[in-house]
Design an enzyme around this catalytic site. Structure first.
Site, short mmCIF file in Angstrom:
data_model
loop_
_atom_site.label_atom_id
_atom_site.label_comp_id
_atom_site.label_asym_id
_atom_site.label_seq_id
_atom_site.Cartn_x
_atom_site.Cartn_y
_atom_site.Cartn_z
N THR A 1 0.87 -1.17 0.00
CA THR A 1 0.00 0.00 0.00
C THR A 1 0.91 1.22 0.00
OG1 THR A 1 -1.82 -1.12 1.11
CG2 THR A 1 -1.75 1.28 1.28
N LYS B 1 -7.21 1.65 -3.06
CA LYS B 1 -6.86 1.23 -1.70
C LYS B 1 -7.01 2.40 -0.74
CE LYS B 1 -5.38 -1.29 1.71
NZ LYS B 1 -4.12 -1.98 1.91
N LYS C 1 0.29 4.76 8.34
CA LYS C 1 0.98 4.87 7.06
C LYS C 1 -0.03 5.04 5.92
CE LYS C 1 1.77 1.45 4.73
NZ LYS C 1 1.83 0.52 3.59
#
Lengths: 288, 288
Positions: free
Chosen positions: B97, B172, B240
């Protein structure tokens, strides 16, 4: 429990709830400032009164389903209101989503007059009201809750006792805080995805079956994609509910910044004339 | 497609994904800075290399599953990295990701060298990686996606093509924005409910079957109630992911204040030493 009930607040929720009580065999007394709104209930046998005092005279219990805490305060504490009129020993069940503090005040002031108050806000919306599948979140005295179970059963599928007066409202506030976060995530995600040029149908197909799955995403995602702002639940009602939750949270010394952001953003949408749209219209806050 | 693949990034997600590729019959070449972490894969037949160049020499495709965009940048653009080493005509599939902008750069710089890059982040977590039930959100060239379908099928249950390079990462990010809102709603609701003295088990029983229902509520609600902070997904990884989403949103001129609040609150929890706990530890932000 005798069969005569008073019902005040024949709006989009209240009217079908009143009808379900009639269908269960209760004799219904209604008070409505605009009698034409109660016409079909009256045709079905409900008795119309032009004062709260008249409405509650023969009732063993009074149910209220009003708009906002101010309306509740007026009907309960205003001149000629329920505190002045309801007979000692009867029940007062407020099903409005309202303030926990006001519910506590109704309970304690009612108790001084021999009245048994329950705060019993619902989840399930207009659909649940019509179909008799509402869930009731109830605060008050446990014994009173037990005695009122048949009333809740006539209007809903589920009723749970949440504790002393006000706890029903606190539980509803907790539910709406959940709704606010999830709804905000949905609208921010779709605003982002649209800006990024993603195919929203394809994205919805993926995310709605994964870790981000939610009941609201299932219900509102397709509406957002097709630009359908029609209401299942009005923005203006969510604003009211989130105001109550935010005020209670602040009073408790909690800093719920996602709730505060959701409230601010729903207020923005309302200020722009979209309060009568469905809650998915929150996406327009992000797309201006 | 020939059977030799390079795999870089044998962490909690990468290792089971690599194993599933081996189970599907691919010859796996791995590069690991800490070879002891790859020991069981090597015992199972994977070939260990001490340089990226060695790892990719015979591979028709390279898969990467790294920590953060900085790691991706190092492995792709660092000295001796994939841009220097991968053979023209081969695939580069980054499943980390990571940032959509970096995915676009990998695609365009790769294209200059005859490399076919796909950004293919996943949903489904460590459990999905182990069980081979991940979902892949893929960006790049459609023909390359089609040719890599067997690889995705070996590691997951679902793979969807989201559009040109970067769109897998955008999808995502959209998923994680949904997660952030829902998770925040859950933690704020439980913090509120606890402060209000509600029975959390009873509340959970009610709200988890109503309009506030969500996959995360089902998974995390019971953990919050029992005080179990064990990770399904680490706070530090959500931080993150949300950083990437927030940065992209800001660059696109969007003001996603619920996402920003969720990121800020998760950073607070991380700063207080809870980054290695599960995301439900976000509730501690509200309970300090």
């Amino acid at each position: 429990m005798n069969q005569a009930l008073a019902f005040i607040g024949l709006g989009i929720m209240g009217k079908p709830m009143a009808r379900n009580l009639m269908n269960a065999g209760y004799e219904l007394h209604v008070y409505a400032r605009h009698p034409e709104k109660a016409r079909d209930l009256i045709d079905a046998g409900a008795r119309l009164h032009n004062s709260i005092a008249g409405c509650v005279r023969s009732a063993v219990g009074t149910l209220t389903m009003l708009g906002a805490p101010d309306d509740v305060e007026g009907v309960y504490f205003g001149r000629g209101g329920l505190m002045d009129s309801a007979r000692p020993g009867t029940f007062l069940i407020d099903m409005t989503t309202s303030s926990p503090a006001l519910a506590e005040r109704i309970f304690s002031e009612g108790a001084k007059r021999g009245l048994r108050a329950l705060d019993a806000p619902v989840t399930g919306g207009a659909k649940g009201a019509a179909e008799g599948t509402l869930s009731f979140l109830v605060g008050g005295a446990a014994a009173d809750f037990e005695r009122c179970r048949p009333l809740f059963a006539a209007m809903g599928a589920k009723a749970d006792f949440m504790g002393p007066a006000g706890r029903g409202q606190h539980a509803k506030a907790a539910n709406q805080i959940l709704v606010a976060g999830t709804l905000s995530g949905i609208c921010e995600s779709f605003a982002y995805a649209r800006r990024a040029g993603l195919d929203l149908n394809r994205l919805f197909g993926l995310v709605s079956s994964g870790s981000a799955a939610s009941r609201q995403l299932d219900a509102l995602g397709p509406k957002i994609i097709s630009g359908d702002d029609s209401p299942t639940f009005f923005v203006k009602y969510l604003v009211k509910d989130l105001r109550i939750a935010a005020e209670e949270a602040r009073n408790a010394g909690l800093s719920l910044d996602v709730l505060e952001a959701a409230l601010r953003n729903c207020l923005d949408v309302t200020a722009r004339g979209m309060g009568d749209l469905g809650t998915q219209a929150l996406i327009h806050h992000y797309e201006k």
